[in-house]
Scaffold this motif. Structure first.
Motif, PDB file in Angstrom:
ATOM      1  N   ILE A  66       0.828  -1.210   0.000  1.00  0.00           N
ATOM      2  CA  ILE A  66       0.000   0.000   0.000  1.00  0.00           C
ATOM      3  C   ILE A  66       0.861   1.259   0.000  1.00  0.00           C
ATOM      4  CG2 ILE A  66      -1.664   1.332   1.363  1.00  0.00           C
ATOM      5  CD1 ILE A  66      -2.811  -1.409   2.296  1.00  0.00           C
ATOM      6  N   ILE A  67       1.841   1.294   0.903  1.00  0.00           N
ATOM      7  CA  ILE A  67       2.682   2.497   1.022  1.00  0.00           C
ATOM      8  C   ILE A  67       3.503   2.716  -0.250  1.00  0.00           C
ATOM      9  CG2 ILE A  67       4.630   3.519   2.259  1.00  0.00           C
ATOM     10  CD1 ILE A  67       3.582   2.173   4.799  1.00  0.00           C
ATOM     11  N   SER A  68       4.132   1.648  -0.753  1.00  0.00           N
ATOM     12  CA  SER A  68       4.995   1.809  -1.938  1.00  0.00           C
ATOM     13  C   SER A  68       4.191   2.176  -3.177  1.00  0.00           C
ATOM     14  CB  SER A  68       5.802   0.527  -2.179  1.00  0.00           C
ATOM     15  OG  SER A  68       4.952  -0.594  -2.322  1.00  0.00           O
ATOM     16  N   ASN A  69       2.975   1.612  -3.308  1.00  0.00           N
ATOM     17  CA  ASN A  69       2.126   1.996  -4.439  1.00  0.00           C
ATOM     18  C   ASN A  69       1.710   3.459  -4.352  1.00  0.00           C
ATOM     19  OD1 ASN A  69       1.275  -0.114  -6.525  1.00  0.00           O
ATOM     20  ND2 ASN A  69       1.120  -1.295  -4.635  1.00  0.00           N
ATOM     21  N   ILE A  70       1.350   3.888  -3.149  1.00  0.00           N
ATOM     22  CA  ILE A  70       0.939   5.283  -2.962  1.00  0.00           C
ATOM     23  C   ILE A  70       2.079   6.237  -3.306  1.00  0.00           C
ATOM     24  CG2 ILE A  70       0.322   6.994  -1.196  1.00  0.00           C
ATOM     25  CD1 ILE A  70      -1.343   4.804   0.170  1.00  0.00           C
ATOM     26  N   ILE A  71       3.311   5.838  -2.980  1.00  0.00           N
ATOM     27  CA  ILE A  71       4.462   6.695  -3.261  1.00  0.00           C
ATOM     28  C   ILE A  71       4.877   6.628  -4.729  1.00  0.00           C
ATOM     29  CG2 ILE A  71       6.927   7.040  -2.789  1.00  0.00           C
ATOM     30  CD1 ILE A  71       6.382   6.044   0.074  1.00  0.00           C
ATOM     31  N   LEU A  72       4.952   5.412  -5.292  1.00  0.00           N
ATOM     32  CA  LEU A  72       5.585   5.216  -6.595  1.00  0.00           C
ATOM     33  C   LEU A  72       4.664   5.449  -7.791  1.00  0.00           C
ATOM     34  CD1 LEU A  72       7.735   2.038  -5.791  1.00  0.00           C
ATOM     35  CD2 LEU A  72       8.534   4.402  -6.029  1.00  0.00           C
ATOM     36  N   ILE A  73       3.388   5.020  -7.698  1.00  0.00           N
ATOM     37  CA  ILE A  73       2.503   5.129  -8.869  1.00  0.00           C
ATOM     38  C   ILE A  73       2.320   6.578  -9.330  1.00  0.00           C
ATOM     39  CG2 ILE A  73       0.121   4.814  -9.670  1.00  0.00           C
ATOM     40  CD1 ILE A  73       0.077   2.143  -8.251  1.00  0.00           C
ATOM     41  N   PRO A  74       2.081   7.543  -8.436  1.00  0.00           N
ATOM     42  CA  PRO A  74       1.944   8.922  -8.916  1.00  0.00           C
ATOM     43  C   PRO A  74       3.209   9.470  -9.570  1.00  0.00           C
ATOM     44  CG  PRO A  74       1.050   8.705  -6.691  1.00  0.00           C
ATOM     45  CD  PRO A  74       1.799   7.445  -6.982  1.00  0.00           C
ATOM     46  N   ILE A  75       4.381   8.865  -9.238  1.00  0.00           N
ATOM     47  CA  ILE A  75       5.648   9.372  -9.769  1.00  0.00           C
ATOM     48  C   ILE A  75       6.025   8.696 -11.080  1.00  0.00           C
ATOM     49  CG2 ILE A  75       8.122   9.639  -9.298  1.00  0.00           C
ATOM     50  CD1 ILE A  75       7.428   9.623  -6.312  1.00  0.00           C
ATOM     51  N   ILE A  76       5.996   7.344 -11.101  1.00  0.00           N
ATOM     52  CA  ILE A  76       6.455   6.624 -12.299  1.00  0.00           C
ATOM     53  C   ILE A  76       5.383   5.696 -12.873  1.00  0.00           C
ATOM     54  CG2 ILE A  76       8.928   6.759 -11.820  1.00  0.00           C
ATOM     55  CD1 ILE A  76       8.797   4.053 -10.485  1.00  0.00           C
ATOM     56  N   GLY A  77       4.138   5.893 -12.495  1.00  0.00           N
ATOM     57  CA  GLY A  77       3.024   5.197 -13.115  1.00  0.00           C
ATOM     58  C   GLY A  77       3.053   3.687 -12.904  1.00  0.00           C
ATOM     59  N   ILE A  78       2.760   2.938 -13.964  1.00  0.00           N
ATOM     60  CA  ILE A  78       2.643   1.484 -13.829  1.00  0.00           C
ATOM     61  C   ILE A  78       3.988   0.825 -13.528  1.00  0.00           C
ATOM     62  CG2 ILE A  78       0.582   1.342 -15.256  1.00  0.00           C
ATOM     63  CD1 ILE A  78       2.270   0.471 -17.593  1.00  0.00           C
ATOM     64  N   TYR A  79       5.097   1.497 -13.826  1.00  0.00           N
ATOM     65  CA  TYR A  79       6.400   0.971 -13.416  1.00  0.00           C
ATOM     66  C   TYR A  79       6.490   0.944 -11.894  1.00  0.00           C
ATOM     67  CZ  TYR A  79       7.921   1.379 -18.259  1.00  0.00           C
ATOM     68  OH  TYR A  79       8.037   1.234 -19.621  1.00  0.00           O
ATOM     69  N   GLY A  80       5.902   1.934 -11.253  1.00  0.00           N
ATOM     70  CA  GLY A  80       5.878   1.969  -9.796  1.00  0.00           C
ATOM     71  C   GLY A  80       5.075   0.818  -9.219  1.00  0.00           C
ATOM     72  N   ALA A  81       3.987   0.431  -9.897  1.00  0.00           N
ATOM     73  CA  ALA A  81       3.182  -0.704  -9.442  1.00  0.00           C
ATOM     74  C   ALA A  81       3.984  -1.994  -9.506  1.00  0.00           C
ATOM     75  CB  ALA A  81       1.917  -0.812 -10.289  1.00  0.00           C
ATOM     76  N   ALA A  82       4.724  -2.181 -10.602  1.00  0.00           N
ATOM     77  CA  ALA A  82       5.551  -3.383 -10.750  1.00  0.00           C
ATOM     78  C   ALA A  82       6.679  -3.409  -9.722  1.00  0.00           C
ATOM     79  CB  ALA A  82       6.122  -3.451 -12.166  1.00  0.00           C
ATOM     80  N   LEU A  83       7.335  -2.271  -9.523  1.00  0.00           N
ATOM     81  CA  LEU A  83       8.430  -2.187  -8.557  1.00  0.00           C
ATOM     82  C   LEU A  83       7.920  -2.414  -7.135  1.00  0.00           C
ATOM     83  CD1 LEU A  83      11.442  -1.653  -8.218  1.00  0.00           C
ATOM     84  CD2 LEU A  83      10.927   0.799  -8.036  1.00  0.00           C
ATOM     85  N   SER A  84       6.733  -1.952  -6.848  1.00  0.00           N
ATOM     86  CA  SER A  84       6.129  -2.159  -5.536  1.00  0.00           C
ATOM     87  C   SER A  84       5.939  -3.636  -5.251  1.00  0.00           C
ATOM     88  CB  SER A  84       4.778  -1.443  -5.465  1.00  0.00           C
ATOM     89  OG  SER A  84       4.079  -1.792  -4.299  1.00  0.00           O
ATOM     90  N   ARG A  85       5.495  -4.367  -6.240  1.00  0.00           N
ATOM     91  CA  ARG A  85       5.305  -5.815  -6.074  1.00  0.00           C
ATOM     92  C   ARG A  85       6.634  -6.496  -5.762  1.00  0.00           C
ATOM     93  NH1 ARG A  85       1.820  -9.695 -10.053  1.00  0.00           N
ATOM     94  NH2 ARG A  85       0.349  -7.998  -9.709  1.00  0.00           N
TER      95      ARG A  85
END
Length: 490
Positions: A390-409
């Motif tokens: 939850i925290i990493s998605n909230i931080i990363l998705i607004p910055i780098i989009g779907i790459y942030g979702a993958a990196l969060s996983r």
């Protein structure tokens, strides 16, 4: 084909059954892959595929809740007590009741749920998907019974038949009749609905078949036994819900966390298609899981348990890495499985594959707390993992989009794996065989660097050819060094 793995007949049995169970996973998934090019080419707008991706993300949560962790509970108690049917009928009755109540509630409130999700989410979608997940949960225990009875061929037959029906119906709806014709026949029904309808019909057929082969159990509740089952399974349920957060929340967050200037459903559709490519590794993990759960529960009391686990864990790691390399460096070909409008972010696939490797490692390490009846640790890892997700998605998705979702996983599964290893290494149920491991990792690193350099400086197809040759050489060396004899039984 039977793979004789080393001199350890029990590991041979595990991987032989993994191959048979793989029929129930690989063949249906390969059949399902026929749906990917169909959906991504017929549904040319990624927003439509985004709706499918979102709905199936919700379904993964619901399936965990409705099965209530009782698959694992069944395996544990059916080996603890001699009365198989008593454990089975109690587990089945509980899941049947819970699923029926859920479907009725979803039917009654389908209009409100539809309005909550937004325009384009018709009430019929809600009702149909509720029926799909209810049938899925009801059939979970019969499938667990088939696995416990070592009937992988029946298990595979039912799974394959169900998915074949689903694929056939999609072909009929989208390629034979076609959306334009269906729209003329049923103007009030969106063409997207036939994805859900096909799945629903599949689940009806599967329910009939699995009930035929396992029999319909007595509907009963033994309070004392049910209390034990729920006490054991409830932490697994919570762990499953938290674990599904790690699997599904990235897709849900994409819809709600991307900047308003970005078309979130469009990006969700693209991300969903990339996840489909990375799921090729999950095929192996799933087929291994089907065989490993009953195998390690039954062998937990043997003197060779640690040796069995150590060898199996090493093989699993090597196989997972090899499969990931094959997928990554064959993306120039695999990309044609999805429509051309969905190919703009294929570079997230290697990140998703690496995350899936750690997901598989975490599954292997989960046996230490399951076998020692410390399932609360599973809850600990997955809750912490879901918080990180939850925290990493909230931080990363607004910055780098779907790459942030993958990196969060990836961040989530690395953390969970390390925690489980740290806690379980003194449990007596965690071990790892290191024979030849340095050679394997150096060879794998060489393949990765060579393929990447060729990809950067030459055309992708040169990298594809060279990497596949190197991977073939690695597989040959692995078979030779592990003394794996491959024999054909005629």
């Amino acid at each position: 084909m039977t793979f004789i793995l080393g001199k350890m007949s029990s590991v041979k049995q595990l991987y032989s059954q993994s191959i048979i169970y793989g029929l129930s996973t690989i063949v249906p998934r390969l059949l399902n892959y026929l749906l990917v090019p169909i959906h991504t080419n017929v549904l040319t707008d990624p927003r439509q595929y985004g709706v499918i991706t979102e709905f199936y993300a919700y379904l993964s949560f619901l399936l965990i809740f409705l099965t209530f962790g009782l698959e694992t509970g069944y395996f544990r108690f059916v080996n603890k007590y001699e009365n198989d049917e008593r454990v089975y009928s109690n587990s089945y009755t509980f899941v049947l009741t819970l699923s029926s109540v859920f479907f009725i509630a979803a039917y009654l409130f389908s209009g409100s749920i539809s309005s909550l999700l937004g325009s384009g989410y018709l009430p019929i979608y809600i009702i149909t998907t509720a029926a799909i997940v209810s049938l899925d949960s009801i059939t979970a225990l019969p499938f667990a019974k088939l696995r416990n009875q070592n009937r992988p061929l029946v298990f595979s037959f039912i799974k394959i038949t169900g998915v074949a029906i689903n694929v056939l119906l999609n072909i009929i709806f989208y390629l034979v009749l076609k959306p334009s014709y269906l729209k003329n026949l049923f103007p009030d029904i969106d063409p997207l609905f036939y994805v859900f309808l096909s799945n629903f019909i599949q689940n009806i057929v599967v329910f009939v078949l699995v009930t035929y082969f396992t029999g319909f159990p007595k509907i009963r509740i033994d309070k004392s036994l049910m209390k034990e089952l729920i006490w054991y399974s409830f932490p697994i349920l919570l762990a499953g819900l938290s674990g599904t957060t790690n699997e599904a929340f990235d897709r849900l967050f994409i819809k709600y966390l991307l900047p308003k200037s970005v078309d979130s459903l469009y990006q969700l559709g693209i991300y969903g298609a990339c996840v489909k490519l990375a799921v090729l590794l999950v095929l192996f993990i799933q087929m291994y899981r089907f065989a490993a759960e009953p195998f390690f529960f039954k062998s937990s009391g043997s003197q060779d348990h640690n040796k069995l686990f150590a060898k199996s864990f090493k093989y699993f790691l090597i196989f997972s890495i090899v499969i990931s390399l094959l997928i990554t460096f064959n993306l120039p070909i695999l990309k044609f499985f999805i429509g051309k409008n969905y190919r703009e972010s294929l570079y997230i696939v290697p990140i998703l594959l690496l995350a899936n490797i750690f997901y598989g490692l975490f599954f292997n390490l989960s046996f230490w707390y399951k076998l020692s009846d410390k399932t609360i640790y599973g809850l600990k890892y997955t809750v912490i993992g879901s918080v990180i997700t939850i925290i990493s998605n909230i931080i990363l998705i607004p910055i780098i989009g779907i790459y942030g979702a993958a990196l969060s996983r990836l961040i989530t599964y690395v953390t969970m794996t390390l925690m489980s290893y740290s806690d379980g290494r003194t449990s007596g149920f965690v071990s790892f065989e290191t024979k030849n491991i340095k050679f394997y990792f150096i060879f794998i690193l060489f393949i990765s660097l060579s393929g990447t350099l060729l990809l950067v400086f030459l055309k992708p197809y040169y990298s594809l050819i060279a990497t596949n040759i190197l991977i073939g050489l690695f597989i040959y060396e692995f078979i030779k060094k592990e003394n794996i004899n491959i024999t054909l039984w005629r």
